[in-house]
Design an enzyme around this catalytic site. Structure first.
Site, PDB file in Angstrom:
ATOM      1  N   GLU A 169      -4.066  -6.837 -10.511  1.00 30.66           N
ATOM      2  CA  GLU A 169      -4.419  -8.273 -11.219  1.00 30.66           C
ATOM      3  C   GLU A 169      -5.778  -8.942 -10.267  1.00 30.66           C
ATOM      4  OE1 GLU A 169      -1.528 -10.782 -12.622  1.00 30.66           O
ATOM      5  OE2 GLU A 169      -0.679  -9.491 -13.952  1.00 30.66           O
ATOM      6  N   GLU A 370       2.941  -3.717 -16.705  1.00 28.53           N
ATOM      7  CA  GLU A 370       3.659  -4.884 -16.732  1.00 28.53           C
ATOM      8  C   GLU A 370       3.806  -5.568 -18.100  1.00 28.53           C
ATOM      9  OE1 GLU A 370       3.180  -7.983 -13.899  1.00 28.53           O
ATOM     10  OE2 GLU A 370       2.529  -6.675 -12.394  1.00 28.53           O
TER      11      GLU A 370
HETATM   12  C1  BGP Z   1       2.150 -10.776 -12.676  1.00 32.62           C
HETATM   13  C2  BGP Z   1       2.298 -10.156 -11.532  1.00 32.62           C
HETATM   14  C3  BGP Z   1       3.599  -9.601 -11.000  1.00 32.62           C
HETATM   15  C4  BGP Z   1       4.562 -10.941 -11.649  1.00 32.62           C
HETATM   16  C5  BGP Z   1       4.436 -11.208 -13.050  1.00 32.62           C
HETATM   17  C6  BGP Z   1       5.387 -12.126 -13.498  1.00 32.62           C
HETATM   18  O1  BGP Z   1       1.021 -11.637 -12.828  1.00 32.62           O
HETATM   19  O2  BGP Z   1       1.506  -9.131 -11.500  1.00 32.62           O
HETATM   20  O3  BGP Z   1       3.696  -9.676  -9.519  1.00 32.62           O
HETATM   21  O4  BGP Z   1       4.810 -11.659 -10.703  1.00 32.62           O
HETATM   22  O5  BGP Z   1       3.114 -11.771 -13.207  1.00 32.62           O
HETATM   23  O6  BGP Z   1       4.969 -13.486 -13.038  1.00 32.62           O
HETATM   24  P1  BGP Z   1       5.779 -14.494 -12.489  1.00 32.62           P
HETATM   25  O7  BGP Z   1       6.473 -13.814 -11.426  1.00 32.62           O
HETATM   26  O8  BGP Z   1       4.957 -15.705 -12.001  1.00 32.62           O
HETATM   27  O9  BGP Z   1       6.913 -14.699 -13.423  1.00 32.62           O
END
Ligand code: BGP
Length: 471
Positions: A169, A370
């Site tokens: 990201e 993801e």
């Molecule tokens: C994405 C990231 C992850 C993870 C996910 C969920 O942006 O790559 O590392 O954190 O989001 O987000 P959050 O943890 O803020 O719920």
């Protein structure tokens, strides 16, 4: 109708700083995530949520965790390597052997269980020492440190790792850096943000070229967070804003490694704003050579925008809630979509549309690294977690996969977030994503015992039926 291919990479995802813990064990140095203290992120006082020091203690439970993945039938596991386990400050000349060994052991265990490692080189955990020297804005230092680190990984794990992701990201780091423990405060930092963007691109290009000489069979790609951006209405001004937002949020992070250059609209935007980005023709030439093999992307929701107005009334939340860019676009609510309890819009058709848009623009193989639902799970007295809401979210997205493949998109895997519970980037351990429950609370570390959630058994069935049994 085409079926999901037999070798489709069903698995799940984690990142090092969110899952490993052992933040200062065996020679590991502090990353920007380890030193976060005080302040507010996504409306929460970070003093009220846990830090990343122990996380899900995967560093001490990795064998058990891989066994659980194998039990679910994973074909792949997407995880990241903790930069400061390998180079504690980023500037050492020799790597930390204990860090190197940890990932050899993990990767060997995955391979033994026939799980393909999908490895992210860098996921939000820049060595804090580098950050103190200016971080990604210190072009020479950061690029050199990243390329040395990536090259070390390629040499160590070559032939074992076939799929590398350069940076997780990058787009969120640039736009929401303030939420990720960086000095950067999002796009409003203007020139500084885009200089950082360019510096990160050079680092990635050099790493891609290095891999070509070290392991000819390995594949490499970026791992941006991609959300197709819709116009709020059919007004041409809104459609133009959506075009701008797609470019600025999504495409500029992939273009250099496919098209070999920056988009003219981005260059115009820099010029109009008097951003003077330091970039040489030698650097730009790198992009002509450094081509990616695939795109890994994280998908949580679509985004909706309207034409920018002077007052920019949309309030920016976390990385998935949209943002504004003066003169380009302004985020808007999409009243057609439901939201999760954490305010993220749920849009499975947007998943298909986003995959199609990526295919249209780049025509490269794609893997989902993801996708998932954060929720406050409850462990019952008899050791169960009834997370039907998570099953429901995942089912709606997995249902799109045959259609996506039928559309001609070269989708080769689905690795939702997250394999096991881990600490959320912004909301602590209370916001859980995993198929496996990790028994700890925000501040009470309890026994870290692993429990299979209902979604664990469900996903196991999904994988064994190659995505046909979603009941
Ligand atoms: C994405 C990231 C992850 C993870 C996910 C969920 O942006 O790559 O590392 O954190 O989001 O987000 P959050 O943890 O803020 O719920």
């Amino acid at each position: 109708m085409k079926n999901i291919p037999k070798d489709f990479l069903w698995g799940a995802s984690t990142s090092a700083y969110q899952v490993e813990g052992a933040w200062d064990a065996d020679g590991k140095g502090p990353s920007v995530q380890d030193v976060k203290s005080g302040g507010f992120i996504a409306g929460l006082n970070i003093k009220d949520i846990t830090d990343f020091k122990v996380a899900a203690d995967h560093y001490n439970h990795w064998k058990e965790d891989v066994a659980l993945m194998a039990e679910m039938g994973f074909k792949s596991y997407r995880f990241s390597i903790n930069w400061t386990r390998i180079y504690p400050t980023g500037v050492e000349t020799t790597p930390n052997e204990k860090g190197i060994k940890f990932y050899h052991d993990l990767i060997d265990e995955l391979i033994k269980n026939k799980i393909e490692p999908l490895v992210t080189i860098h996921h939000f955990d820049l060595p804090n020492y580098l950050e103190e020297q200016g971080g990604w804005n210190n072009k020479e230092l950061a690029v050199e440190a990243y390329v040395k680190y990536a090259t070390t990984l390629f040499n160590e794990y070559k032939t074992k790792v076939k799929y590398w992701q350069t940076i997780n990201e990058q787009n969120m780091v640039i736009m929401f850096g303030h939420l990720l423990g960086k000095r950067m405060t999002g796009v409003d930092k203007g020139e500084e943000s885009y200089q950082m963007f360019h510096n990160m691109n050079i680092a990635q290009a050099k790493a891609i070229l290095a891999l070509r000489t070290i392991d000819k069979d390995a594949k490499i790609g970026p791992a941006p967070n991609i959300s197709l951006v819709y116009p709020e209405t059919s007004k041409p001004e809104d459609v133009l804003a959506a075009h701008n937002a797609n470019l600025i949020r999504n495409w500029i992070y992939i273009d250099p490694f496919v098209k070999g250059e920056y988009d003219q609209i981005l260059l115009n935007f820099w010029k109009e704003n008097n951003y003077n980005i330091q970039m040489t023709s030698e650097e730009m030439d790198l992009f002509k050579k450094a081509k990616i093999d695939f795109i890994a992307f994280n998908y949580y929701s679509s985004m909706t925008v309207k034409a920018p107005t002077k007052d920019q009334d949309f309030v920016v939340g976390d990385q998935q809630m949209g943002f504004n860019l003066e003169g380009m676009f302004q985020s808007a609510k999409n009243s057609n979509l439901e939201k999760t309890e954490y305010g993220w819009e749920v849009d499975p058709i947007g998943f298909r549309l986003t995959a199609r848009a990526l295919h249209d623009r780049y025509n490269l193989p794609i893997v989902i690294t993801e996708n998932g639902l954060g929720a406050k799970d409850v462990l019952t007295d008899d050791g169960k977690i009834h997370d039907d809401y998570r099953i429901d979210y995942l089912r709606k997205h997995i249902e799109q996969i045959p259609d996506i493949i039928n559309d001609g998109v070269k989708l080769f895997g689905y690795n939702p977030w997250s394999a096991i519970d881990l600490v959320s980037t912004h909301q602590g351990i209370s916001k859980r994503y995993g198929f496996v429950y990790v028994n700890r609370d925000e501040f009470d570390l309890k026994d870290m015992k692993r429990y299979r959630k209902d979604s664990f058994y469900w996903y196991k069935k999904v994988i064994s039926s190659n995505g046909t049994d979603l009941d």
